[in-house]
Design a protein around this motif. Structure first.
Motif, PDB file in Angstrom:
ATOM      1  N   SER A 136      32.190  -6.955  14.093  1.00 26.82           N
ATOM      2  CA  SER A 136      30.844  -7.919  14.520  1.00 26.82           C
ATOM      3  C   SER A 136      30.578  -8.903  13.230  1.00 26.82           C
ATOM      4  O   SER A 136      30.003  -9.208  13.445  1.00 26.82           O
ATOM      5  CB  SER A 136      29.858  -6.497  14.974  1.00 26.82           C
ATOM      6  OG  SER A 136      29.214  -6.035  14.330  1.00 26.82           O
ATOM      7  N   LEU A 137      31.647  -7.377  12.189  1.00 33.85           N
ATOM      8  CA  LEU A 137      30.703  -7.960  10.411  1.00 33.85           C
ATOM      9  C   LEU A 137      31.481  -9.905  10.345  1.00 33.85           C
ATOM     10  O   LEU A 137      32.710 -10.139  10.816  1.00 33.85           O
ATOM     11  CB  LEU A 137      31.174  -7.566   9.838  1.00 33.85           C
ATOM     12  CG  LEU A 137      30.751  -6.352  10.023  1.00 33.85           C
ATOM     13  CD1 LEU A 137      31.514  -4.724   8.533  1.00 33.85           C
ATOM     14  CD2 LEU A 137      28.937  -5.595   9.405  1.00 33.85           C
ATOM     15  N   THR A 138      30.773 -10.460   9.650  1.00 36.23           N
ATOM     16  CA  THR A 138      31.141 -11.666   9.019  1.00 36.23           C
ATOM     17  C   THR A 138      32.773 -11.559   8.023  1.00 36.23           C
ATOM     18  O   THR A 138      32.351 -10.353   7.622  1.00 36.23           O
ATOM     19  CB  THR A 138      29.879 -12.763   8.519  1.00 36.23           C
ATOM     20  OG1 THR A 138      29.813 -12.364   7.286  1.00 36.23           O
ATOM     21  CG2 THR A 138      29.215 -13.225   9.742  1.00 36.23           C
ATOM     22  N   ALA A 139      32.862 -12.487   7.989  1.00 41.07           N
ATOM     23  CA  ALA A 139      33.963 -12.758   6.484  1.00 41.07           C
ATOM     24  C   ALA A 139      34.021 -11.803   5.735  1.00 41.07           C
ATOM     25  O   ALA A 139      34.337 -11.054   4.837  1.00 41.07           O
ATOM     26  CB  ALA A 139      34.827 -13.200   6.742  1.00 41.07           C
ATOM     27  N   ARG A 140      32.346 -12.672   5.603  1.00 36.76           N
ATOM     28  CA  ARG A 140      30.870 -12.317   3.889  1.00 36.76           C
ATOM     29  C   ARG A 140      31.066 -10.673   4.056  1.00 36.76           C
ATOM     30  O   ARG A 140      31.485 -10.399   2.953  1.00 36.76           O
ATOM     31  CB  ARG A 140      30.630 -12.943   3.836  1.00 36.76           C
ATOM     32  CG  ARG A 140      29.931 -13.478   2.351  1.00 36.76           C
ATOM     33  CD  ARG A 140      31.306 -12.830   0.979  1.00 36.76           C
ATOM     34  NE  ARG A 140      32.002 -13.531   0.702  1.00 36.76           N
ATOM     35  CZ  ARG A 140      31.500 -15.070  -0.441  1.00 36.76           C
ATOM     36  NH1 ARG A 140      30.478 -14.762  -1.125  1.00 36.76           N
ATOM     37  NH2 ARG A 140      32.045 -16.168  -0.289  1.00 36.76           N
ATOM     38  N   GLU A 141      30.409 -10.314   4.887  1.00 36.80           N
ATOM     39  CA  GLU A 141      30.008  -9.621   4.756  1.00 36.80           C
ATOM     40  C   GLU A 141      30.875  -7.812   5.106  1.00 36.80           C
ATOM     41  O   GLU A 141      30.569  -7.240   4.118  1.00 36.80           O
ATOM     42  CB  GLU A 141      28.924  -9.089   6.417  1.00 36.80           C
ATOM     43  CG  GLU A 141      28.150  -9.251   6.546  1.00 36.80           C
ATOM     44  CD  GLU A 141      27.633 -10.129   7.974  1.00 36.80           C
ATOM     45  OE1 GLU A 141      26.111 -10.187   8.094  1.00 36.80           O
ATOM     46  OE2 GLU A 141      28.570  -9.215   8.734  1.00 36.80           O
ATOM     47  N   ARG A 142      32.458  -8.495   5.392  1.00 35.39           N
ATOM     48  CA  ARG A 142      33.417  -7.194   5.390  1.00 35.39           C
ATOM     49  C   ARG A 142      33.751  -7.254   3.711  1.00 35.39           C
ATOM     50  O   ARG A 142      33.992  -6.632   2.857  1.00 35.39           O
ATOM     51  CB  ARG A 142      34.763  -7.897   6.074  1.00 35.39           C
ATOM     52  CG  ARG A 142      34.302  -7.231   6.982  1.00 35.39           C
ATOM     53  CD  ARG A 142      35.823  -8.517   8.160  1.00 35.39           C
ATOM     54  NE  ARG A 142      35.527  -8.268   9.573  1.00 35.39           N
ATOM     55  CZ  ARG A 142      36.539  -8.249  10.243  1.00 35.39           C
ATOM     56  NH1 ARG A 142      37.645  -8.457  10.401  1.00 35.39           N
ATOM     57  NH2 ARG A 142      35.833  -7.798  11.804  1.00 35.39           N
ATOM     58  N   GLU A 143      33.662  -8.444   2.610  1.00 33.78           N
ATOM     59  CA  GLU A 143      34.187  -8.674   1.880  1.00 33.78           C
ATOM     60  C   GLU A 143      33.149  -7.638   0.919  1.00 33.78           C
ATOM     61  O   GLU A 143      33.203  -6.553  -0.189  1.00 33.78           O
ATOM     62  CB  GLU A 143      34.007 -10.018   0.849  1.00 33.78           C
ATOM     63  CG  GLU A 143      35.060 -10.690   1.280  1.00 33.78           C
ATOM     64  CD  GLU A 143      35.178 -12.447   0.673  1.00 33.78           C
ATOM     65  OE1 GLU A 143      35.787 -12.969  -0.237  1.00 33.78           O
ATOM     66  OE2 GLU A 143      34.357 -12.954   0.709  1.00 33.78           O
ATOM     67  N   HIS A 171      23.216  -9.800   2.695  1.00 33.10           N
ATOM     68  CA  HIS A 171      25.089  -9.303   3.040  1.00 33.10           C
ATOM     69  C   HIS A 171      24.649  -8.067   3.188  1.00 33.10           C
ATOM     70  O   HIS A 171      25.048  -7.374   4.309  1.00 33.10           O
ATOM     71  CB  HIS A 171      25.938  -9.974   2.860  1.00 33.10           C
ATOM     72  CG  HIS A 171      26.096 -11.835   2.077  1.00 33.10           C
ATOM     73  ND1 HIS A 171      26.191 -12.223   3.379  1.00 33.10           N
ATOM     74  CD2 HIS A 171      26.036 -12.208   1.262  1.00 33.10           C
ATOM     75  CE1 HIS A 171      26.422 -13.261   3.560  1.00 33.10           C
ATOM     76  NE2 HIS A 171      26.718 -13.610   2.663  1.00 33.10           N
ATOM     77  N   ARG A 174      22.234  -7.102   6.059  1.00 37.19           N
ATOM     78  CA  ARG A 174      22.566  -7.112   7.273  1.00 37.19           C
ATOM     79  C   ARG A 174      24.046  -6.402   7.674  1.00 37.19           C
ATOM     80  O   ARG A 174      24.088  -5.444   9.011  1.00 37.19           O
ATOM     81  CB  ARG A 174      24.080  -8.483   7.370  1.00 37.19           C
ATOM     82  CG  ARG A 174      22.285  -9.911   8.025  1.00 37.19           C
ATOM     83  CD  ARG A 174      22.653 -10.751   7.726  1.00 37.19           C
ATOM     84  NE  ARG A 174      21.417 -11.651   7.662  1.00 37.19           N
ATOM     85  CZ  ARG A 174      21.763 -13.185   6.915  1.00 37.19           C
ATOM     86  NH1 ARG A 174      22.858 -13.812   7.177  1.00 37.19           N
ATOM     87  NH2 ARG A 174      20.855 -14.275   7.450  1.00 37.19           N
ATOM     88  N   LEU A 175      25.114  -6.075   6.388  1.00 35.08           N
ATOM     89  CA  LEU A 175      26.278  -5.703   7.332  1.00 35.08           C
ATOM     90  C   LEU A 175      25.665  -3.665   7.518  1.00 35.08           C
ATOM     91  O   LEU A 175      26.391  -3.122   8.594  1.00 35.08           O
ATOM     92  CB  LEU A 175      27.232  -4.962   6.191  1.00 35.08           C
ATOM     93  CG  LEU A 175      27.237  -4.539   5.153  1.00 35.08           C
ATOM     94  CD1 LEU A 175      27.847  -3.358   4.885  1.00 35.08           C
ATOM     95  CD2 LEU A 175      27.999  -5.201   3.993  1.00 35.08           C
ATOM     96  N   LYS A 178      24.394  -3.803  10.826  1.00 37.59           N
ATOM     97  CA  LYS A 178      25.531  -3.524  12.067  1.00 37.59           C
ATOM     98  C   LYS A 178      26.515  -2.872  12.417  1.00 37.59           C
ATOM     99  O   LYS A 178      26.941  -2.374  13.626  1.00 37.59           O
ATOM    100  CB  LYS A 178      26.872  -4.790  11.884  1.00 37.59           C
ATOM    101  CG  LYS A 178      26.151  -6.063  12.176  1.00 37.59           C
ATOM    102  CD  LYS A 178      26.371  -7.370  11.891  1.00 37.59           C
ATOM    103  CE  LYS A 178      26.117  -9.379  12.014  1.00 37.59           C
ATOM    104  NZ  LYS A 178      27.153 -10.026  11.700  1.00 37.59           N
TER     105      LYS A 178
END
Length: 222
Positions: A136-143, A171, A174-175, A178
């Motif tokens: 469910s994480l965005t690409a930037r949140e994974r970074e 970010h 949020r991560l 999530k």
């Protein structure tokens, strides 16, 4: 659970023993029959004879490993030897019992095997939940997550990603929500369960529990 033995008398006797303590048991006359039998969606184990016509117990163990089905195995045999038992245990067998054995010894081994399988199923279920959260994480949140579990401060991550510290804080918040992590230490443990590595520079290492205490102190107030 399952009992696999080509000797019908032993099969039936062990089946009666297992049922006497309130456990459900399926009796199989061969390894092939066992491998072709649907497995229950519940903690289970198999009491497996080593020497049988056709596929042997050790061959069956390899088949189970190749299929990725991690059912605990309790081997039994009247012809056991040390090399055979060592091989079975190295390949993940729960126990190796020489016939004749005490009824209570088998019952104890079965209970331990069922408890191990219960823990395995719980861990697999928890890991599946973590994978859904990570997805469910965005690409930037994974970074950002990778930098955070690598021990970087917000301002360091901001510099690496070419953005502001406040953006990284957003970010990161949020991560954390999530992923359901209440602390950085918990986030690192989750990442370890998922096999996530730092992987951003030459110093990348797989996250281990050895770094948790230090990271907690450094990052708790960040």
């Amino acid at each position: 659970m399952f009992i696999v033995d080509d000797d019908a008398a032993i099969r039936d006797a062990l089946g009666s023993l297992i049922r006497s303590v309130g456990l459900d048991v399926r009796l199989c006359a061969s390894a092939q029959e066992f491998l072709g039998t649907p497995k229950p969606d519940a903690p289970t184990c198999v009491v497996l004879d080593v020497r049988m016509p056709g596929l042997s117990g050790l061959d069956c163990q390899r088949e189970l490993a190749a299929s990725g089905f991690g059912i605990p195995i309790i081997f039994m045999t009247a012809h056991g030897d040390i090399p055979m038992s060592v091989r079975a245990m190295k390949d993940g067998a729960m126990d190796f019992m020489i016939k004749p054995f005490r009824d209570q010894d088998l019952l104890d081994a079965v209970q331990q095997a069922l408890e191990r399988d219960r823990r395995r199923r719980d861990e697999e279920r928890d890991t599946a939940v973590l994978r859904e959260r990570f997805a469910s994480l965005t690409a930037r949140e994974r970074e950002v997550l990778e930098w955070v579990i690598g021990g970087r401060l917000n301002k360091q991550i901001a510099y690496e990603l070419g953005t502001s510290e406040i953006t990284i804080k957003v970010h990161r918040g949020r991560l954390m929500r999530k992923m359901g992590a209440d602390s950085i230490v918990e986030l690192v443990r989750m990442a370890g369960r998922l096999g996530i590595t730092r992987g951003r520079d030459d110093r990348s290492t797989r996250i281990t529990c050895d770094t948790l205490c230090c990271m907690s102190i450094v990052l708790s107030n960040n």
